[in-house]
Enzyme design. Structure first.
Site, PDB file in Angstrom:
ATOM      1  N   ASP A 542       0.820  -1.215   0.000  1.00  0.00           N
ATOM      2  CA  ASP A 542       0.000   0.000   0.000  1.00  0.00           C
ATOM      3  C   ASP A 542       0.852   1.263   0.000  1.00  0.00           C
ATOM      4  OD1 ASP A 542       0.786  -0.847   2.637  1.00  0.00           O
ATOM      5  OD2 ASP A 542      -0.447   0.763   3.439  1.00  0.00           O
ATOM      6  N   GLU A 543       0.242   2.358  -0.394  1.00  0.00           N
ATOM      7  CA  GLU A 543       0.749   3.722  -0.245  1.00  0.00           C
ATOM      8  C   GLU A 543       2.188   3.890  -0.727  1.00  0.00           C
ATOM      9  OE1 GLU A 543      -1.939   5.553   3.352  1.00  0.00           O
ATOM     10  OE2 GLU A 543      -0.064   4.601   3.921  1.00  0.00           O
TER      11      GLU A 543
END
Length: 870
Positions: A542-543
């Protein structure tokens, strides 16, 4: 990744230092220590209603209560402090303010610095984004450094008491997030608003039910047969041979409660005063069970060992926290789980809290029939698992301190301060982890390890840089490069959500995959040592910082190879996932990841067919309704991925329990998430959970709000279940962790195991609010009166809600969100307390303090009347 983050340590230290020493300032360690002990470093929010929407203004103040003056001009001192917002100076004041990495900032004097006399104060005007409305947005342990002296923490900041270093938040512009382009509609909780909110749950139950007969999570079928059975020391536990561990567990739990029973292998029919445990082939649903309590016996049969285990948990749920004998209602329970995946995610990578609290979490998960523990073992701020052969991962990656070269530890973050004794440091040894695996397995809980990559990987990146430096000095260049995760020539520029510029693993380097393979191999050996088999590996994903790899020579070389599907930077995330998936497939492992790690953009998932793994699942988390991401659960399921509902608005337990500055936690997904909101989550219809926007505006038409058609769930078989999450940026201690997790864990377990009749679903059945509220009334009473005493007995430091109160007609009325929790009041400023049981006369203007209190003697934060209002 910035070149400066991968170059040799000596040069890195020069780039991060500021400078020249100047005589007569902080020559002796005692001078620096005395200054830090007496001077006060304080922080304040001035206003969240800044001219530029989404920004705030604030102040830093250095109040020099020491006898040591700071001389004018460039000195040999700098002040470091933690801020979760990236800050800028709005008025220089003879200082520079630099963002180092993550939350670490540095103040240093310039030639224009006018000095700071003893007894004087210096105020620095700052700004940042976005808003700050909670005390826990601020981090402790600011410190001062000077030349080669050891850093010293400002004593007033070396505490978890925010009032010692954060100015009060009282005015509307401090308590509310914004007023433009729309107002913040979530009102700060007051004694009176809390009292009104608590009225419904404290109302008289409409049905005549016995709390003693209630079970959390609610069984599918529970039929009371009339009559009661006396369970006492005369009973015996008999068990089918394969259930030896379950019988021992039941014996142990009953012993802790106060009743010692013998266990005997083998089943004898029709014998009185026996608790019988057996596996019944007629029960075909995995994890299902049948519990029969008649006038002579207690019979627990399960479809498998797990089913029997859940049956005995239901039996234990019918007993009080402590007893030598108990009368149980005769009854029959037929039960099976709603979902096969009933999980809890725990982030100890940001802040490490120790093995003991992890084991307590596993025990409580087991009590409420949860079966998946997702351990977030790695982050930018820490690597928390010993990996044989890669010592730097824990000798450096598990410790934060003040070392700008990062050859001894990671840069300090999240309020750790300059010393390795600060909060958040530590790791699980290999033996610790094996113990955790065994402990969980005995309670039918699968531990799923997450090694977060390619983003959120700074601890690993820095640790492997340190390893590279060590081996390079020994002349072992090939060995040094074997597990390197960064490209020294990478000039990529990016800034992550958490304000890092150097936390991405370089996905174009073969050594990155050699590292992952090494870690997976060692994980497999730990599971085998525990007598288990690793079946699932969570890659995170993620991210990832936008801009990662855009200026990496290694990636340009990869593109030049002409590999199909790897033509540019946008192809690199799916390339990484494909490589990791193939590695895991060769080891017969399933792959898990966060939703955005499996998608090109908010709408388009990666092609599921490129992964040979039988199971690739996504934790779907980002459901800010107006952002248009909430349909990702269905998009991923429809694309062939399996899905675990992990939605931020309802299932993130690091969010505040109520809208109040004293409440701990981030609030990016929801302004607050109390136990009632968690209880009301409806996993069978994601869109039905769209109640309010981030600002608090009621959502009446989600499709209109998003501005496009919302896909329906076409493959419901791909929904595995649901999972709670706790992230630990603001959680530095074990007690803080437990106050955030409990008792909100219980309604998560309830929704994961039991589908309520009031829920909305994908078959156009709408939510039944009145029935839901009545169900919450009963659940809240059961949780408070039966389960909280058991949590206290287990040493769990659960959250205690503050008291609601109002004065009406000359009398004080009080209530609390958990019905049955003890309320105490003080009429003498807190010197003495008495139990509140009913309305009491109160003269106008009388100061009264109220608090709720647990069975183990802990108290909530106080409510005071007359109230100090914003």
């Amino acid at each position: 990744m910035k070149k400066t983050q991968a170059i040799p340590a000596l040069i890195s230290a020069v780039l991060l230092s500021v400078a020249p020493l100047q005589a007569h300032q902080f020559i002796q360690q005692t001078e620096l220590q005395t200054f830090a002990s007496n001077a006060r470093f304080e922080m304040a929010v001035v206003s969240n209603f800044a001219d530029k929407a989404g920004t705030f203004t604030g102040q830093l103040q250095l109040n020099n209560q020491s006898a040591q003056a700071l001389a004018p001009g460039i000195g040999n001192w700098q002040i470091y402090f933690h801020s979760i917002r990236k800050l800028q100076l709005t008025a220089p004041a003879g200082l520079t303010l630099e963002h180092v990495q993550g939350d670490l900032h540095r103040l240093a004097p310039t030639k224009a610095f006018k000095g700071l006399a003893a007894g004087a104060a210096l105020t620095v005007e700052i700004s940042g984004a976005p808003f700050l409305v909670s005390y826990s947005d601020f981090m402790p342990r600011a410190f001062i450094v000077a030349g080669k002296l050891q850093p010293e923490v400002f004593s007033n900041t070396d505490t978890e008491d925010f009032s010692q270093f954060v100015a009060p938040l009282r005015r509307p512009e401090q308590l509310y997030r914004y007023q433009q382009p729309e107002p913040d509609l979530y009102k700060v909780a007051t004694a009176q608003s809390r009292f009104q909110d608590n009225q419904a749950v404290n109302a008289t139950l409409t049905d005549d039910v016995s709390i003693a007969d209630q079970i959390i999570p609610t069984p599918q079928q529970q039929k009371l047969l009339g009559g009661r059975l006396l369970l006492d020391q005369q009973w015996t536990i008999r068990f089918q041979g394969r259930l030896k561990a379950e019988a021992a567990y039941l014996q142990d739990r009953l012993g802790i409660a106060g009743i010692a029973l013998k266990t005997v292998p083998g089943i004898t029919e029709h014998s009185a005063k026996q608790i019988q445990l057996r596996v019944d082939p007629a029960l075909t649903t995995p994890e299902s069970y049948r519990l029969l309590i008649n006038d002579q016996q207690i019979l627990i049969s399960g479809a498998d060992n797990a089913g029997v285990f859940y049956g005995l948990q239901s039996l234990l749920a019918l007993t009080p926290a402590q007893f030598s004998s108990v009368r149980l209602a005769q009854q029959e329970i037929q039960d099976s789980p709603r979902y096969r995946w009933r999980g809890m995610h725990y982030d100890m990578a940001r802040n490490f809290h120790g093995k003991a609290v992890t084991l307590r979490l596993i025990e409580q998960m087991a009590r409420y029939k949860m079966n998946k523990l997702h351990l977030h073992l790695t982050e930018d701020e820490g690597w928390r698992l010993e990996i044989p052969g890669l010592p730097e991962l824990t000798t450096i990656g598990a410790k934060r301190c003040f070392d700008l070269t990062e050859q001894q530890c990671l840069l300090t973050q999240l309020g750790t301060g300059p010393h390795q004794s600060g909060s958040g440091n530590g790791f699980y040894s290999r033996d610790d982890f094996i113990e955790i695996l065994k402990y969980a397995s005995a309670r039918h809980i699968e531990v799923i390890p997450e090694i977060d990559m390619p983003g959120h990987a700074r601890a690993a990146v820095v640790a492997m840089q340190a390893r590279y430096q060590r081996l390079l000095k020994q002349g072992k260049k090939a060995e040094a490069e074997q597990y390197l995760l960064s490209d020294p020539a990478d000039q990529s520029k990016y800034l992550t959500v958490q304000n890092y510029t150097d936390n991405s693993v370089n996905v174009c380097m073969d050594s990155s995959y050699a590292f992952i393979d090494k870690v997976v191999y060692e994980l497999q050996q730990m599971y085998r040592a525990a007598g288990l088999k690793l079946s699932t590996y969570h890659m995170g994903g993620d991210e990832v910082g936008a801009g990662s790899w855009t200026a990496s020579p290694q990636c340009q070389t990869l593109f030049a190879k002409g590999i199909p599907g790897v033509a540019g930077v946008a192809d690199l995330k799916p390339y990484f996932v494909s490589k990791v998936a193939a590695l895991l497939h060769s080891r017969q492992l399933a792959l898990g990841g966060w939703e955005d790690g499996l998608m090109y953009d908010p709408i388009n998932p990666f092609n599921r067919e490129q992964f040979a793994n039988k199971q690739v699942y996504a934790n779907v988390w980002d459901n800010i309704w107006e952002w248009g991401y909430a349909d990702r659960a269905y998009r991923l399921a429809n694309a062939g991925y399996q899905v675990v509902m992990s939605h931020g608005t309802h299932l993130y337990l690091d969010h505040p329990n109520e809208t109040h500055p004293d409440e701990r936690g981030y609030y990016w997904a929801a302004r607050f998430t109390d136990a009632k909101k968690v209880f009301g989550y409806m996993p069978d219809d994601v869109y039905a959970n769209a109640d309010k926007t981030r600002s608090g505006a009621v959502i009446n038409d989600l499709e209109h709000l998003v501005g496009r058609a919302l896909p329906k769930l076409e493959k419901p078989e791909n929904i595995l279940g649901m999972q709670g999450q706790v992230w630990s940026e603001t959680i530095r201690t074990a007690s803080q962790l437990e106050e955030m997790v409990y008792p909100r864990l219980l309604p998560i377990a309830e929704r994961a195991w039991h589908k309520a009749s009031w829920e909305a679903d994908a078959n156009s059945n709408a939510v039944k609010p009145q029935e839901r509220d009545q169900a919450w009334q009963l659940f809240a009473r059961t949780m408070t009166q039966k389960e909280l005493p058991k949590l206290s007995q287990a040493g769990v430091q659960y959250y205690l809600p503050p008291v609601g109160a109002e004065i009406k007609g000359g009398s004080l009325y009080a209530n609390v969100a958990y019905p049955g929790l003890t309320i105490e009041l003080s009429l003498d400023g807190g010197r003495s307390w008495q139990r509140y049981q009913e309305a009491i006369p109160l003269a106008a203007g009388t100061e009264v303090r109220l608090r709720s209190r647990s069975a183990d003697g802990r108290s909530s934060r106080e409510t005071q009347l007359p109230e100090v209002l914003p």
